[in-house]
Design a protein around this motif. Structure first.
Motif, PDB file in Angstrom:
ATOM      1  N   GLN A 149     -16.230 -11.366 -35.383  1.00 45.95           N
ATOM      2  CA  GLN A 149     -15.006 -10.642 -35.053  1.00 45.95           C
ATOM      3  C   GLN A 149     -15.231  -9.573 -33.991  1.00 45.95           C
ATOM      4  OE1 GLN A 149     -16.595 -10.383 -37.892  1.00 45.95           O
ATOM      5  NE2 GLN A 149     -17.040  -8.218 -38.261  1.00 45.95           N
ATOM      6  N   ARG A 150     -16.499  -9.245 -33.707  1.00 47.00           N
ATOM      7  CA  ARG A 150     -16.810  -8.253 -32.681  1.00 47.00           C
ATOM      8  C   ARG A 150     -16.954  -8.887 -31.304  1.00 47.00           C
ATOM      9  NH1 ARG A 150     -21.839  -4.919 -34.965  1.00 47.00           N
ATOM     10  NH2 ARG A 150     -21.429  -3.767 -33.024  1.00 47.00           N
ATOM     11  N   VAL A 151     -16.770 -10.203 -31.223  1.00 48.57           N
ATOM     12  CA  VAL A 151     -16.922 -10.921 -29.960  1.00 48.57           C
ATOM     13  C   VAL A 151     -15.573 -11.487 -29.564  1.00 48.57           C
ATOM     14  CG1 VAL A 151     -18.111 -12.805 -28.779  1.00 48.57           C
ATOM     15  CG2 VAL A 151     -19.301 -11.479 -30.541  1.00 48.57           C
ATOM     16  N   ARG A 152     -15.236 -11.386 -28.283  1.00 48.46           N
ATOM     17  CA  ARG A 152     -13.983 -11.920 -27.777  1.00 48.46           C
ATOM     18  C   ARG A 152     -14.221 -12.510 -26.382  1.00 48.46           C
ATOM     19  NH1 ARG A 152     -14.237  -6.614 -26.869  1.00 48.46           N
ATOM     20  NH2 ARG A 152     -13.650  -5.845 -24.790  1.00 48.46           N
ATOM     21  N   ALA A 153     -13.390 -13.430 -25.973  1.00 51.60           N
ATOM     22  CA  ALA A 153     -13.510 -14.054 -24.658  1.00 51.60           C
ATOM     23  C   ALA A 153     -13.298 -13.016 -23.565  1.00 51.60           C
ATOM     24  CB  ALA A 153     -12.492 -15.183 -24.527  1.00 51.60           C
ATOM     25  N   GLY A 154     -14.146 -13.058 -22.551  1.00 47.66           N
ATOM     26  CA  GLY A 154     -14.066 -12.112 -21.454  1.00 47.66           C
ATOM     27  C   GLY A 154     -14.780 -10.807 -21.696  1.00 47.66           C
ATOM     28  N   GLN A 155     -15.340 -10.602 -22.868  1.00 51.15           N
ATOM     29  CA  GLN A 155     -16.027  -9.350 -23.185  1.00 51.15           C
ATOM     30  C   GLN A 155     -17.262  -9.164 -22.318  1.00 51.15           C
ATOM     31  OE1 GLN A 155     -17.109  -9.099 -27.289  1.00 51.15           O
ATOM     32  NE2 GLN A 155     -18.008  -7.065 -27.133  1.00 51.15           N
TER      33      GLN A 155
END
Length: 346
Positions: free
Chosen positions: A281-287
């Motif tokens: 949940q701490r990872v997102r696309a474009g991060q």
């Protein structure tokens, strides 16, 4: 007589008091030792309490010099330690460098390898020739098909000329019939002859078209004996040698290979890391991501999350994340170990 002898013997005797005074007996020796000890003790006391004991400050003067040297050399070491970048904070995951475009290049046919033109580390362009298969038999068949094509073209040309002649004869016969010099039966026969020649011409032209297709197919088959690079990249493995049999449908063996070489597009290198399910949940696309290769621990590569693979590894309870590198460099190689830090949002 006796008195004279007694006087002579008495004169020869030595008195002990004279011997002790003349030879320096024990008393004299003790006196000398006392004098020496007294002199040594006085000299030692004079040296200890003497105000001339100034060499000691000379020794202490050298120690500050050595401490000064240490202070001066300390700044030379400090900048080297300060060049290492401070670690970034955030979720940390490990993975490897992978290539999005990687292929084992092979031929589409089975044949014996005649020549290999590449080695490991070679940089090739798209369409560049990598190897040749033995195509002697294929070229013989190509020569045969080309000869058949030429014969079909000649036949078609011959029938075309006959059709032209029959059409001209039929036109002349019709003129004679209109003048009363020919009958309708003659025109009927010439018309039948023209129709037959036209049919033969159509068949010859069909044969010519088929011969052309055979020639084109055989040329393509001959061209398949040439192994070309499907895209530009770097050869990381040479899998076959001259004289071996290349077969894309074979499982490989002592003299049978399934590919000529392994080609990698270095521009498609990226990172694949495994993130624990509890932290996904701490990872997102474009991060934004900061990557560090184990081979170059002082080099921080800017990157970002390209995609989160929508599946989990049941055995390891991890989810794979693709990370795109923000810069290209020749130091980045496939299968290198890497560690990435997912930077927290400001």
């Amino acid at each position: 007589m006796n008195d004279e002898r007694t006087e002579q013997l008495h004169s020869l005797t030595i008195e002990r008091t004279q011997e002790s005074h003349g030879s320096g007996g024990p008393g004299w020796v003790a006196l000398l030792v006392a004098i020496v000890l007294a002199g040594g003790g006085g000299a030692g006391a004079a040296w200890y309490f003497s105000p001339k004991a100034e060499p000691a400050p000379a020794v202490t003067a050298e120690r500050p010099d050595r401490s000064v040297e240490r202070v001066e050399t300390a700044p030379e070491v400090a900048p080297a330690a300060s060049t290492r970048p401070a670690p970034s904070s955030g979720l940390v995951a490990s993975g490897y460098v992978v290539a999005r475009r990687q292929a084992t290049v092979s031929a589409e046919i089975t044949g014996r390898i005649r020549d290999v033109l590449i080695e490991e580390g070679a940089v090739v362009e798209e369409g560049e020739v990598l190897a040749y298969l033995d195509d002697d038999r294929a070229r013989i068949d190509l020569d045969l098909f080309e000869a058949q094509q030429a014969a079909a073209a000649e036949r078609a040309q011959s029938f075309a000329a006959q059709v032209t002649e029959a059409r001209t004869q039929l036109t002349r016969t019709e003129q004679l019939i209109s003048s009363g010099y020919a009958t309708d039966s003659r025109r009927t026969a010439e018309q039948a002859q023209l129709d037959s020649l036209q049919a033969q011409l159509s068949a010859a032209r069909a044969d010519l078209a088929a011969a052309r297709v055979r020639v084109r197919s055989q040329r393509d088959y001959v061209d398949r004996h040439v192994v070309r690079a499907p895209f530009g990249g770097v050869v990381i493995a040479k899998n076959a040698q001259v004289g071996e049999i290349l077969s894309p449908v074979s499982a490989g063996g002592g003299f049978t290979r399934t590919g000529i070489a392994t080609l990698v597009d270095m521009d498609s290198l990226e990172l694949e890391v495994d993130v624990n399910e509890g932290q996904i949940q701490r990872v997102r696309a474009g991060q934004r991501v900061e990557a560090i290769l184990d081979a170059y621990p002082d080099w921080r590569i800017p990157a970002h999350v390209e995609a989160i693979i929508p599946t989990a590894d049941r055995a390891r309870a991890t989810i794979r994340v693709r990370v795109a590198l923000g810069e290209r460099d020749d130091r980045v190689l496939p299968d290198m170990a890497a560690r990435v830090t997912f930077l927290e949002q400001d």
